[in-house]
Design a protein around this motif. Sequence first.
Motif, PDB file in Angstrom:
ATOM      1  N   LEU A 113       0.855  -1.188   0.000  1.00 27.64           N
ATOM      2  CA  LEU A 113       0.000   0.000   0.000  1.00 27.64           C
ATOM      3  C   LEU A 113       0.888   1.234   0.000  1.00 27.64           C
ATOM      4  N   ILE A 114       0.628   2.137  -0.941  1.00 30.12           N
ATOM      5  CA  ILE A 114       1.266   3.455  -0.946  1.00 30.12           C
ATOM      6  C   ILE A 114       0.134   4.472  -1.001  1.00 30.12           C
ATOM      7  N   SER A 115      -0.010   5.261   0.045  1.00 28.33           N
ATOM      8  CA  SER A 115      -1.137   6.191   0.118  1.00 28.33           C
ATOM      9  C   SER A 115      -0.701   7.559   0.615  1.00 28.33           C
ATOM     10  N   ASN A 116      -1.153   8.586  -0.081  1.00 24.07           N
ATOM     11  CA  ASN A 116      -1.050   9.941   0.452  1.00 24.07           C
ATOM     12  C   ASN A 116      -2.170  10.111   1.458  1.00 24.07           C
ATOM     13  N   CYS A 117      -1.832  10.416   2.695  1.00 23.39           N
ATOM     14  CA  CYS A 117      -2.877  10.499   3.712  1.00 23.39           C
ATOM     15  C   CYS A 117      -2.485  11.430   4.847  1.00 23.39           C
ATOM     16  N   PHE A 118      -3.511  11.921   5.538  1.00 27.81           N
ATOM     17  CA  PHE A 118      -3.345  12.805   6.680  1.00 27.81           C
ATOM     18  C   PHE A 118      -3.326  11.978   7.971  1.00 27.81           C
ATOM     19  N   SER A 119      -3.084  12.647   9.086  1.00 28.55           N
ATOM     20  CA  SER A 119      -2.946  11.940  10.367  1.00 28.55           C
ATOM     21  C   SER A 119      -4.193  11.152  10.737  1.00 28.55           C
ATOM     22  N   GLU A 120      -5.371  11.732  10.511  1.00 25.15           N
ATOM     23  CA  GLU A 120      -6.606  11.038  10.871  1.00 25.15           C
ATOM     24  C   GLU A 120      -6.842   9.826   9.982  1.00 25.15           C
ATOM     25  N   GLU A 121      -6.340   9.888   8.745  1.00 27.12           N
ATOM     26  CA  GLU A 121      -6.500   8.763   7.831  1.00 27.12           C
ATOM     27  C   GLU A 121      -5.548   7.627   8.177  1.00 27.12           C
ATOM     28  N   VAL A 122      -4.379   7.951   8.714  1.00 25.60           N
ATOM     29  CA  VAL A 122      -3.456   6.921   9.181  1.00 25.60           C
ATOM     30  C   VAL A 122      -4.144   6.041  10.224  1.00 25.60           C
ATOM     31  N   ARG A 126      -4.952   2.020   9.683  1.00 28.26           N
ATOM     32  CA  ARG A 126      -4.327   1.012  10.534  1.00 28.26           C
ATOM     33  C   ARG A 126      -5.354   0.229  11.363  1.00 28.26           C
ATOM     34  N   ASN A 127      -6.515   0.803  11.584  1.00 24.65           N
ATOM     35  CA  ASN A 127      -7.565   0.108  12.328  1.00 24.65           C
ATOM     36  C   ASN A 127      -8.573  -0.597  11.416  1.00 24.65           C
ATOM     37  N   SER A 128      -8.322  -0.579  10.123  1.00 21.37           N
ATOM     38  CA  SER A 128      -9.315  -1.055   9.163  1.00 21.37           C
ATOM     39  C   SER A 128      -9.254  -2.560   8.935  1.00 21.37           C
ATOM     40  N   VAL A 129     -10.304  -3.071   8.306  1.00 18.40           N
ATOM     41  CA  VAL A 129     -10.380  -4.480   7.931  1.00 18.40           C
ATOM     42  C   VAL A 129      -9.358  -4.813   6.851  1.00 18.40           C
ATOM     43  N   LEU A 130      -8.889  -3.811   6.108  1.00 15.83           N
ATOM     44  CA  LEU A 130      -7.935  -4.053   5.027  1.00 15.83           C
ATOM     45  C   LEU A 130      -6.497  -4.195   5.515  1.00 15.83           C
ATOM     46  N   PHE A 131      -6.188  -3.566   6.614  1.00 17.69           N
ATOM     47  CA  PHE A 131      -4.783  -3.443   7.027  1.00 17.69           C
ATOM     48  C   PHE A 131      -4.051  -4.783   7.159  1.00 17.69           C
ATOM     49  N   PRO A 132      -4.664  -5.834   7.709  1.00 16.22           N
ATOM     50  CA  PRO A 132      -3.934  -7.100   7.854  1.00 16.22           C
ATOM     51  C   PRO A 132      -3.504  -7.739   6.533  1.00 16.22           C
ATOM     52  N   TYR A 133      -4.105  -7.326   5.425  1.00 12.83           N
ATOM     53  CA  TYR A 133      -3.753  -7.924   4.137  1.00 12.83           C
ATOM     54  C   TYR A 133      -2.419  -7.401   3.594  1.00 12.83           C
ATOM     55  N   PHE A 134      -1.969  -6.248   4.053  1.00  7.50           N
ATOM     56  CA  PHE A 134      -0.779  -5.628   3.468  1.00  7.50           C
ATOM     57  C   PHE A 134       0.503  -6.214   4.054  1.00  7.50           C
ATOM     58  N   ASP A 135       1.434  -6.507   3.158  1.00  7.70           N
ATOM     59  CA  ASP A 135       2.755  -6.966   3.589  1.00  7.70           C
ATOM     60  C   ASP A 135       3.682  -5.786   3.865  1.00  7.70           C
TER      61      ASP A 135
END
Length: 224
Positions: A113-122, A126-135
């Motif tokens: 995952l490469i994402s431009n994001c702000f502090s609240e988006e971080v 990191r708390n999302s259902v998607l996060f565990p899929y990323f290496d």
Amino acid sequence: MIKAVIFDMYETLITHYKSPLYFSEEMAKDAGITVDKFLPYWRKTEEERWIGKLTFEDTIITILKNNNCYSEETLQKIVKKRMATKEEGFRQLHPQILPMLEKLKEKKIKIGLISNCFSEEVIAIRNSVLFPYFDQVYLSYEQGLQKPDHEIYKRCMRDFQVSADECLYIGDGGSFELEAATELGMNPMQATWYFQDGLQYQSKRNPKFNQLDTPMEVFEYIEK
């Protein structure tokens, strides 16, 4: 041979536009000021917020104080509503997103995952259902640089120990991300499954790049 698939996050894996929006206009309303008073500092600090020099909370505090409307109650109201909308996006996924990520895992293909994001988006990511899929995860706020800077792509490829031609990069096309991937020798593809007519912030279809209208179409390319 494709060994890694690297994704953009917003308008690629998730979209803002299937849940209630909470952008500058909505935040200004909750602050009790016009959007014209809200926007100058918000826009001025965008890059600082992208690359980790300024948090969302500190930005809102300054805007409220500059407009003589600061209170802890108003600050917390805006912060909570902003976080809620960021989190909601992860509950409105295209139905093929999770099956696609699961199939990539089954095939032993690395997922980045490469994402431009702000502090609240971080926090939301990191708390999302998607996060565990990323290496590997490279967030602009944490990395101190943002797309289309080539270095953020290079860091991901270096840590994956793969060459550019072994990487598929998938994004909606914002921030010149696909052009940067092309310049580096990666295999870029434009994710169009969240595209909707009439959206102000939407990237446009770019005929220079192969396009994916559904997430599972990625395997037609990988399995060639």
